[in-house]
Write an enzyme that holds these catalytic residues in place. Structure first.
Site, mmCIF file in Angstrom:
data_model
loop_
_atom_site.group_PDB
_atom_site.id
_atom_site.type_symbol
_atom_site.label_atom_id
_atom_site.label_comp_id
_atom_site.label_asym_id
_atom_site.label_seq_id
_atom_site.Cartn_x
_atom_site.Cartn_y
_atom_site.Cartn_z
ATOM 1 N N LEU A 190 0.817 -1.211 0.000
ATOM 2 C CA LEU A 190 0.000 0.000 0.000
ATOM 3 C C LEU A 190 0.848 1.257 0.000
ATOM 4 O O LEU A 190 0.378 2.322 -0.387
ATOM 5 C CB LEU A 190 -0.947 0.001 1.206
ATOM 6 C CG LEU A 190 -1.931 -1.161 1.253
ATOM 7 C CD1 LEU A 190 -2.945 -0.949 2.367
ATOM 8 C CD2 LEU A 190 -2.648 -1.343 -0.073
ATOM 9 N N GLY A 191 2.099 1.127 0.448
ATOM 10 C CA GLY A 191 2.934 2.318 0.439
ATOM 11 C C GLY A 191 4.296 2.058 1.031
ATOM 12 O O GLY A 191 4.545 1.026 1.646
ATOM 13 N N GLU A 246 2.722 6.479 6.326
ATOM 14 C CA GLU A 246 3.961 6.653 5.551
ATOM 15 C C GLU A 246 4.621 8.002 5.841
ATOM 16 O O GLU A 246 5.848 8.092 5.885
ATOM 17 C CB GLU A 246 3.689 6.498 4.051
ATOM 18 C CG GLU A 246 3.172 5.131 3.630
ATOM 19 C CD GLU A 246 4.075 3.968 4.027
ATOM 20 O OE1 GLU A 246 5.280 4.179 4.265
ATOM 21 O OE2 GLU A 246 3.571 2.833 4.116
ATOM 22 N N HIS A 255 7.691 1.430 12.909
ATOM 23 C CA HIS A 255 6.512 0.653 13.278
ATOM 24 C C HIS A 255 6.480 0.494 14.794
ATOM 25 O O HIS A 255 7.513 0.234 15.417
ATOM 26 C CB HIS A 255 6.536 -0.719 12.600
ATOM 27 C CG HIS A 255 6.317 -0.628 11.119
ATOM 28 N ND1 HIS A 255 6.983 -1.410 10.215
ATOM 29 C CD2 HIS A 255 5.496 0.176 10.395
ATOM 30 C CE1 HIS A 255 6.582 -1.103 8.993
ATOM 31 N NE2 HIS A 255 5.675 -0.144 9.069
ATOM 32 N N TRP A 257 5.624 -1.775 16.709
ATOM 33 C CA TRP A 257 6.092 -3.050 17.285
ATOM 34 C C TRP A 257 7.597 -3.253 17.046
ATOM 35 O O TRP A 257 8.168 -4.257 17.427
ATOM 36 C CB TRP A 257 5.267 -4.227 16.763
ATOM 37 C CG TRP A 257 5.543 -4.577 15.326
ATOM 38 C CD1 TRP A 257 6.419 -5.527 14.869
ATOM 39 C CD2 TRP A 257 4.956 -3.997 14.161
ATOM 40 N NE1 TRP A 257 6.423 -5.544 13.489
ATOM 41 C CE2 TRP A 257 5.529 -4.625 13.032
ATOM 42 C CE3 TRP A 257 3.987 -3.000 13.947
ATOM 43 C CZ2 TRP A 257 5.172 -4.281 11.725
ATOM 44 C CZ3 TRP A 257 3.650 -2.670 12.649
ATOM 45 C CH2 TRP A 257 4.235 -3.302 11.564
ATOM 46 N N ASP A 266 10.488 0.233 19.109
ATOM 47 C CA ASP A 266 10.546 1.331 18.133
ATOM 48 C C ASP A 266 11.387 2.515 18.586
ATOM 49 O O ASP A 266 11.489 3.505 17.869
ATOM 50 C CB ASP A 266 9.125 1.806 17.799
ATOM 51 C CG ASP A 266 8.420 2.410 19.001
ATOM 52 O OD1 ASP A 266 8.956 2.300 20.125
ATOM 53 O OD2 ASP A 266 7.325 2.988 18.828
#
Ligand SMILES: [Ca+2]
Ligand SMILES: [Ca+2]
Ligand SMILES: [Ca+2]
Ligand SMILES: [Zn+2]
Length: 423
Positions: A190-191, A246, A255, A257, A266
């Site tokens: 998706l990106g 994004e 991210h 996690w 992170d």
């Protein structure tokens, strides 16, 4: 590496992750970049740590980022209407300013650690050559999909030579490309985005393999997109939050996690850690890692966070730790986006001022300035700085040669830029 090899490499990783749709390819793109230019990940890590130690203590100055959206289309359905672009910019703004209506869904656990980033976005009003622009470019391409074209995952969309479009000055504009990244007629990702990487020890040109900016699959852009997003399991809700996620990467966030199990996190103290890609939905019952967050201790997995892989329907906030890191990146690695940037032209904002007469014969007065002290900069059409000074009241400027100028005034609240014509 030629295109076929890249496509095979991409396809292999698709099989490996078949049960987990690639909502975002940023982590994989970084690993790929590390193979091409060893040291990249370390460089990004240093940049991340530097941003972390230079986080802003001031959370209230509004930063406005000039954006150019590049629509690159083959099929007419990919040539998204301006209204979809405007909608996506609105969603970026409400998400980063935390004025989105769905924050009411936030669980009580997190209400003390989430907030407004005071970062906002505006379609560019002048292009790199100083000409007026809508901040939207449209490129008709022969590429039916950019997946694997010009460098993994879809770097060709960022290049005229590969059927995409070259970026606008990446230090002064956030470039967002919107295109087809399908594999066998199904969106593969998706990106993806480039995290900040402007370190002086980085060899010039070596980051060319991951050109700076954000790329979004066309059906995942905006919340009023007429296309249906189907990743192979039926239509998916699209609310414009892929782009929010994004842009979070672009401003240095990882991210939530930490791209790994409970031993990987992170780097943000107030975001709860989670097990590897545990959240693909809105499951609020999970608590996969034990946290030690100041005054709060352990928290459940935070599906409400934009940097999770949770469904768009449950994402609604950034934490203050994430806000501080993004603002630190804007004040350091990405300072040229917000400071002394004639591209951040804005006629509306936190204050108003006057430039008159306009058009003028070379003598102007800057009036009605917002408070006791503001910083004035005047740029030529091509972005060259010709005057700068602190002004405390009405200010007269004389002797400007004929041409188009950008008169920019900054105070603690905002930076506002106006066009000036000298005849
Ligand atoms: Ca983790
Ligand atoms: Ca964390
Ligand atoms: Ca936890
Ligand atoms: Zn991501």
């Amino acid at each position: 590496m030629n295109r076929i090899l890249i496509l095979i490499a991409v396809f292999t990783s698709l099989n490996a992750a078949a049960q987990n749709v690639h909502k975002c390819y940023t982590h994989e793109a970084m690993l790929h970049q590390e193979e091409l230019t060893p040291g990249y990940l370390n460089s990004v890590e240093e940049s991340f740590q530097r941003a972390k130690t230079s986080v802003s203590t001031d959370r209230s100055t509004v930063y406005t980022i000039p954006v150019v959206v590049h629509i690159v289309y083959n099929d007419a359905s990919e040539n998204l209407d301006d209204s979809v672009v405007f909608n996506q910019i609105d969603i970026l703004n409400e998400s980063f300013r935390r004025t989105n209506a769905d924050t009411v869904n936030m669980r009580d656990d997190y209400t003390t650690i989430v907030g407004d980033s005071y970062i906002q976005f505006q379609l560019a009003q002048i292009d790199p050559s100083g000409q007026p622009t809508t901040g939207i470019t449209r490129t008709n391409t022969t590429q039916t999909s950019f997946l694997g074209v010009g460098g993994s995952p879809a770097e060709g969309v960022k290049s005229d030579a590969d059927g995409g479009i070259d970026p606008w000055d990446q230090s002064r504009y956030l470039n967002i490309w919107v295109c087809n990244m399908q594999l066998f007629s199904t969106p593969f990702l998706l990106g993806y985005a480039s995290p900040p990487n402007n370190l002086p020890n980085w060899p010039p040109g070596s980051a060319d393999n991951l050109s700076d900016g954000v790329v979004i699959e066309f059906e995942a852009f905006g919340s009023n997109n007429p296309n249906t997003l189907d990743l192979g399991g039926g239509p998916v809700d699209v609310e414009g939050k892929t782009c929010v996620h994004e842009v979070g990467h672009y401003l240095g966030l990882r991210h939530i996690w930490g791209d790994g199990d409970c031993t990987e996190e992170d780097g943000i103290d107030d975001t709860p850690n989670a097990d590897d890609q545990s959240n693909q939905d809105c499951d609020t019952t999970k608590n996969t890692c034990t946290d030690n967050i100041t005054t709060l201790g352990d928290l459940p997995d935070m599906v409400e966070n934009y940097m999770d892989y949770s469904a768009e329907t449950c994402q609604n906030s950034f934490t203050l730790g994430q806000v501080d890191l993004m603002r630190g990146v804007l004040e350091n690695e990405r300072i040229d986006l917000i400071s002394g940037n004639p591209a951040s032209i804005s006629d509306v904002g936190e204050f108003e001022f006057n430039v008159y007469p306009n058009p003028s014969n070379g003598t102007i007065v800057i009036g009605n300035i917002p408070n006791e002290s503001a910083y004035l900069r005047i740029f030529t059409e091509s972005g060259k700085l010709v005057k700068e000074m602190t002004i405390n009241s009405q200010q007269k400027i004389e002797g400007l040669p004929s041409g188009l100028y950008f008169v920019q005034l900054s105070n603690e609240a905002a930076t506002i830029t106006k066009k000036l014509v000298v005849l």
